[in-house]
Design an enzyme around this catalytic site. Structure first.
Site, short mmCIF file in Angstrom:
data_model
loop_
_atom_site.label_atom_id
_atom_site.label_comp_id
_atom_site.label_asym_id
_atom_site.label_seq_id
_atom_site.Cartn_x
_atom_site.Cartn_y
_atom_site.Cartn_z
N GLU A 131 0.85 -1.14 0.02
CA GLU A 131 0.06 -0.01 -0.05
C GLU A 131 1.03 1.38 0.04
O GLU A 131 1.88 1.34 0.68
CB GLU A 131 -0.92 -0.21 1.27
CG GLU A 131 -1.62 0.96 1.85
CD GLU A 131 -2.70 1.54 0.56
OE1 GLU A 131 -3.62 0.86 0.35
OE2 GLU A 131 -2.22 2.77 0.40
N ASP A 160 5.26 1.88 -3.48
CA ASP A 160 4.34 1.97 -4.35
C ASP A 160 4.38 0.68 -5.43
O ASP A 160 5.24 -0.08 -5.36
CB ASP A 160 5.26 2.93 -5.32
CG ASP A 160 4.82 3.17 -6.93
OD1 ASP A 160 4.02 3.96 -7.11
OD2 ASP A 160 5.20 2.24 -7.75
N GLY A 161 3.09 0.43 -5.82
CA GLY A 161 2.94 -1.03 -6.53
C GLY A 161 3.78 -1.60 -7.46
O GLY A 161 4.20 -2.56 -7.63
N ASP A 172 -6.56 -3.92 -5.58
CA ASP A 172 -7.43 -3.48 -5.03
C ASP A 172 -7.23 -1.86 -5.00
O ASP A 172 -6.58 -1.56 -3.87
CB ASP A 172 -7.61 -4.06 -3.43
CG ASP A 172 -8.81 -3.47 -2.77
OD1 ASP A 172 -9.38 -2.63 -3.12
OD2 ASP A 172 -8.73 -3.71 -1.62
N CYS A 173 -7.26 -1.17 -5.97
CA CYS A 173 -6.73 0.07 -6.02
C CYS A 173 -7.90 1.10 -6.27
O CYS A 173 -8.95 0.78 -6.33
CB CYS A 173 -5.98 0.28 -7.15
SG CYS A 173 -6.61 -0.27 -8.74
N SER A 174 -7.52 2.36 -6.17
CA SER A 174 -8.75 3.52 -6.29
C SER A 174 -8.94 3.73 -7.85
O SER A 174 -8.11 2.82 -8.69
CB SER A 174 -8.11 4.83 -5.81
OG SER A 174 -7.52 4.63 -4.80
N1 SPD Z 1 -14.69 4.13 -7.20
C1 SPD Z 1 -14.01 3.49 -5.96
C2 SPD Z 1 -13.17 2.26 -6.58
C3 SPD Z 1 -12.44 1.83 -5.31
C4 SPD Z 1 -11.99 0.70 -5.36
N2 SPD Z 1 -11.18 0.22 -4.19
C5 SPD Z 1 -11.87 0.17 -3.26
C6 SPD Z 1 -10.96 -0.22 -1.89
C7 SPD Z 1 -11.76 -1.12 -1.13
N3 SPD Z 1 -10.75 -1.89 -0.50
#
Ligand code: SPD
Length: 283
Positions: A107, A139-140, A158-160
């Site tokens: 992370e 950093d991944g 599991d990213c944004s």
């Molecule tokens: N639009 C939100 C996308 C987020 C995906 N990752 C969520 C993290 C949960 N562990």
């Protein structure tokens, strides 16, 4: 003592996705703005840079769908890599599998982990105390570049949403590194955005994953808190692989432990690609 209830909204394409609650955390980390609110109906909820990541009530829709299609269809999921996942939900689901011997959770933002441990206890639960879980603040992309070939059984991203520091996690070069460090029959899985609210990003992910891995399949389900509600996860392998197969022994125990996922649920989800996505991919 009663605290002020305010609306926190994710604003996406002129729509607002809001939850009312008391602000517990409003913090600017080195990478992003972190907001955690306490709500009446959703438990505690986490927002990063104005986008909902998770809430106590809904996190299982997301984490169970990212983890179980990969691990349940794999006989011996021993070494796992999680890229992102700082709230601990993905790790918690992986740790249900006795055959998992180690998880590297990579992370970039230490503050997300620290604040999740404190305010999102329902999400990480006991995972943080499990000796199989190793946390790396890094950093991944940097992490995967350093790993030797054929190392992991499973990689879970599991990213944004794609922007600034997360963009690289949706790139061909990142997917190629992941393929290199996976065992020959290993599985790659990534959250792959919404076919409705993030259609372009969704198509880009599927097309890029297809370019790198020989087998890929996308699962659709919902995460009610996210823009448009419909969400997706894409699974890939370089070996012949059936994500619907039940390879892990005692999968019934895992199924019973889940709130959302089960083998029937995923079998429907893997067949739910909307026609408007199918048509574009076929072009
Ligand atoms: N639009 C939100 C996308 C987020 C995906 N990752 C969520 C993290 C949960 N562990």
């Amino acid at each position: 003592m009663s605290f002020k209830q305010v609306w926190s909204d994710e604003i996406h394409q002129d729509s607002r996705y809001g939850i009312k609650g008391e602000i517990l955390v409003n913090h600017k980390s080195k990478y992003q703005e972190i907001i955690i609110i306490k709500t009446k109906n959703n438990g505690n909820a986490l927002m990063l840079d104005g986008c909902w990541m998770t809430s106590d009530k809904e996190e299982k829709y997301y984490h169970e769908c990212l983890v179980h299609p990969a691990l349940s269809s794999y006989e011996d999921p021993a070494k796992i890599l999680i890229i992102g996942g700082g709230d601990g939900g993905t790790a918690r689901e992986c740790l249900k599998y006795k055959k998992v011997s180690s998880i590297d959770l990579v992370e970039i933002d230490k503050d997300v982990i620290d604040l999740s441990k404190k305010y999102l206890k329902n999400t990480g639960q006991e995972a943080w105390k499990d000796i199989r879980l190793k946390i790396h603040i890094c950093d991944g992309m940097e992490w995967v570049k350093e790993i030797h070939n054929n190392y992991y059984d499973i990689i879970l991203v599991d990213c944004s949403d794609p922007k600034e520091h997360s963009n690289v996690l949706f790139s061909l070069s990142f997917y190629r590194e992941c393929k290199r460090i996976l065992k020959q029959n290993g599985i790659f899985a990534t959250q792959s955005e919404s076919p409705e609210a993030f259609k372009d990003a969704h198509l880009n992910i599927i097309n890029s994953v297809k370019k790198v891995f020989s087998i890929q399949s996308t699962l659709y389900s919902c995460v009610p808190i996210y823009p448009s509600g419909i969400w997706s996860w894409t699974f890939a392998s370089d070996n012949k692989h059936d994500f619907l197969s039940k390879k892990y022994k005692n999968i019934e125990t895992i199924e019973k432990s889940c709130e959302i996922w089960n083998l029937n649920y995923q079998s429907g989800g893997f067949k739910m690609m909307p026609n408007k996505i199918l048509k574009v991919l076929d072009e």
